[in-house]
Scaffold this motif. Structure first.
Motif, PDB file in Angstrom:
ATOM      1  N   LEU A 135       7.996  -5.443 -46.034  1.00 18.19           N
ATOM      2  CA  LEU A 135       6.636  -5.868 -46.391  1.00 18.19           C
ATOM      3  C   LEU A 135       5.610  -4.808 -46.016  1.00 18.19           C
ATOM      4  CD1 LEU A 135       6.610  -9.637 -45.330  1.00 18.19           C
ATOM      5  CD2 LEU A 135       6.696  -8.706 -47.658  1.00 18.19           C
ATOM      6  N   LEU A 136       5.801  -4.197 -44.875  1.00 18.85           N
ATOM      7  CA  LEU A 136       4.882  -3.160 -44.417  1.00 18.85           C
ATOM      8  C   LEU A 136       4.951  -1.931 -45.329  1.00 18.85           C
ATOM      9  CD1 LEU A 136       2.835  -2.694 -42.193  1.00 18.85           C
ATOM     10  CD2 LEU A 136       4.696  -1.905 -40.728  1.00 18.85           C
ATOM     11  N   ALA A 137       6.160  -1.531 -45.700  1.00 19.67           N
ATOM     12  CA  ALA A 137       6.321  -0.394 -46.613  1.00 19.67           C
ATOM     13  C   ALA A 137       5.696  -0.721 -47.974  1.00 19.67           C
ATOM     14  CB  ALA A 137       7.797  -0.049 -46.772  1.00 19.67           C
ATOM     15  N   GLU A 138       5.903  -1.928 -48.456  1.00 20.27           N
ATOM     16  CA  GLU A 138       5.331  -2.323 -49.749  1.00 20.27           C
ATOM     17  C   GLU A 138       3.807  -2.338 -49.670  1.00 20.27           C
ATOM     18  OE1 GLU A 138       3.707  -4.071 -53.022  1.00 20.27           O
ATOM     19  OE2 GLU A 138       3.547  -5.093 -51.086  1.00 20.27           O
ATOM     20  N   TYR A 139       3.260  -2.781 -48.561  1.00 20.92           N
ATOM     21  CA  TYR A 139       1.816  -2.787 -48.351  1.00 20.92           C
ATOM     22  C   TYR A 139       1.268  -1.357 -48.430  1.00 20.92           C
ATOM     23  CZ  TYR A 139      -2.670  -3.848 -46.085  1.00 20.92           C
ATOM     24  OH  TYR A 139      -4.004  -3.977 -45.791  1.00 20.92           O
ATOM     25  N   ILE A 140       1.952  -0.436 -47.786  1.00 21.50           N
ATOM     26  CA  ILE A 140       1.538   0.976 -47.818  1.00 21.50           C
ATOM     27  C   ILE A 140       1.614   1.513 -49.239  1.00 21.50           C
ATOM     28  CG2 ILE A 140       2.249   3.312 -47.135  1.00 21.50           C
ATOM     29  CD1 ILE A 140       2.907   2.111 -44.369  1.00 21.50           C
ATOM     30  N   ASN A 141       2.704   1.227 -49.938  1.00 22.48           N
ATOM     31  CA  ASN A 141       2.835   1.687 -51.317  1.00 22.48           C
ATOM     32  C   ASN A 141       1.675   1.171 -52.172  1.00 22.48           C
ATOM     33  OD1 ASN A 141       5.230   2.973 -50.707  1.00 22.48           O
ATOM     34  ND2 ASN A 141       6.530   1.366 -51.552  1.00 22.48           N
ATOM     35  N   ARG A 142       1.340  -0.093 -51.989  1.00 22.68           N
ATOM     36  CA  ARG A 142       0.288  -0.718 -52.789  1.00 22.68           C
ATOM     37  C   ARG A 142      -1.078  -0.116 -52.499  1.00 22.68           C
ATOM     38  NH1 ARG A 142      -1.296  -5.576 -50.946  1.00 22.68           N
ATOM     39  NH2 ARG A 142       0.794  -5.923 -50.160  1.00 22.68           N
ATOM     40  N   SER A 144      -1.785   2.767 -51.066  1.00 25.57           N
ATOM     41  CA  SER A 144      -1.871   4.221 -51.235  1.00 25.57           C
ATOM     42  C   SER A 144      -2.089   4.606 -52.692  1.00 25.57           C
ATOM     43  CB  SER A 144      -0.606   4.910 -50.711  1.00 25.57           C
ATOM     44  OG  SER A 144       0.486   4.706 -51.596  1.00 25.57           O
ATOM     45  N   GLY A 145      -1.541   3.811 -53.600  1.00 23.44           N
ATOM     46  CA  GLY A 145      -1.641   4.150 -55.010  1.00 23.44           C
ATOM     47  C   GLY A 145      -0.827   5.371 -55.394  1.00 23.44           C
ATOM     48  N   ASN A 146       0.129   5.744 -54.547  1.00 22.42           N
ATOM     49  CA  ASN A 146       0.931   6.951 -54.784  1.00 22.42           C
ATOM     50  C   ASN A 146       2.379   6.647 -55.157  1.00 22.42           C
ATOM     51  OD1 ASN A 146      -1.069   8.917 -54.291  1.00 22.42           O
ATOM     52  ND2 ASN A 146      -0.909   8.513 -52.102  1.00 22.42           N
ATOM     53  N   ALA A 151       5.903   5.066 -49.157  1.00 22.04           N
ATOM     54  CA  ALA A 151       6.209   4.797 -47.743  1.00 22.04           C
ATOM     55  C   ALA A 151       7.521   5.449 -47.331  1.00 22.04           C
ATOM     56  CB  ALA A 151       6.255   3.287 -47.487  1.00 22.04           C
ATOM     57  N   ILE A 152       8.497   5.435 -48.226  1.00 23.60           N
ATOM     58  CA  ILE A 152       9.779   6.074 -47.928  1.00 23.60           C
ATOM     59  C   ILE A 152       9.591   7.593 -47.860  1.00 23.60           C
ATOM     60  CG2 ILE A 152      12.131   6.471 -48.781  1.00 23.60           C
ATOM     61  CD1 ILE A 152      11.613   3.595 -47.676  1.00 23.60           C
ATOM     62  N   ARG A 153       8.849   8.154 -48.827  1.00 26.47           N
ATOM     63  CA  ARG A 153       8.595   9.598 -48.821  1.00 26.47           C
ATOM     64  C   ARG A 153       7.809  10.013 -47.588  1.00 26.47           C
ATOM     65  NH1 ARG A 153       5.174  11.037 -52.812  1.00 26.47           N
ATOM     66  NH2 ARG A 153       4.867   8.933 -53.572  1.00 26.47           N
ATOM     67  N   LEU A 154       6.882   9.175 -47.149  1.00 24.82           N
ATOM     68  CA  LEU A 154       6.070   9.455 -45.968  1.00 24.82           C
ATOM     69  C   LEU A 154       6.964   9.711 -44.759  1.00 24.82           C
ATOM     70  CD1 LEU A 154       3.025   9.296 -44.918  1.00 24.82           C
ATOM     71  CD2 LEU A 154       3.569   6.930 -44.341  1.00 24.82           C
TER      72      LEU A 154
END
Length: 165
Positions: A135-142, A144-146, A151-154
């Motif tokens: 959920l946290l990774a999905e939140y970051i993906n959302r 960031s717009g990237n 989140a995985i690439r980060l």
């Protein structure tokens, strides 16, 4: 850490692909890796998931601080609301634990050190812990717009930079 990243990436792909499960080939690979774990590797996977949560909250703290806002004020209510909509994954008893984990990580405290004061993780908390990281990774993906893999690439980029150093 790599195994934790693989598991979270696999779960994110399933979410974004709109499937009820993961890609069978990818799931087979994850299952084989996890099945090969002994107690030490299982502990390392758990530590890896906690480290991912910490790294994600650290990135979110930096992102929100650029706008003079507190990441905890935004992230925790959003994720807790999502957790409450997922009663099969997050039984009511684990939601406060997962919220406290996010708050601890958002305050700069290692999730592993935070948890150590309350005893070891329980088996009933493993699925919610993994889901919290997803959920946290999905939140970051959302936000960031990237892309769906930001989140995985980060984390992957941070690990690659460590290897180079």
């Amino acid at each position: 850490m790599s195994a934790a990243l693989l598991v979270i990436d696999s779960r994110l792909r399933a979410v974004y692909d709109g499937k009820s499960g993961t890609d069978p080939e990818r799931q087979r690979m994850v299952d084989e890796i996890v099945a090969s774990f002994g107690p030490t590797e299982a502990e390392e996977l758990l530590e890896g998931v906690c480290t991912l949560i910490y790294m994600y909250m650290k990135w979110l703290r930096s992102a929100f601080e650029e706008h003079d806002e507190d990441a905890v004020d935004h992230v925790v209510p959003s994720l807790v609301a999502t957790m409450r909509m997922m009663p099969r994954t997050f039984c009511a008893e684990v939601v406060p634990t997962m919220a406290a984990l996010l708050i601890a990580a958002g305050s700069g405290l290692s999730p592993t050190l935070w948890r150590a004061q309350y005893g070891p993780w329980t088996e009933a908390e493993m699925n919610p812990l993994e889901a919290t990281a997803v959920l946290l990774a999905e939140y970051i993906n959302r936000i960031s717009g990237n892309g769906n893999d930001f989140a995985i690439r980060l984390v992957g980029d941070a690990l690659a930079a460590l290897d180079r150093d």
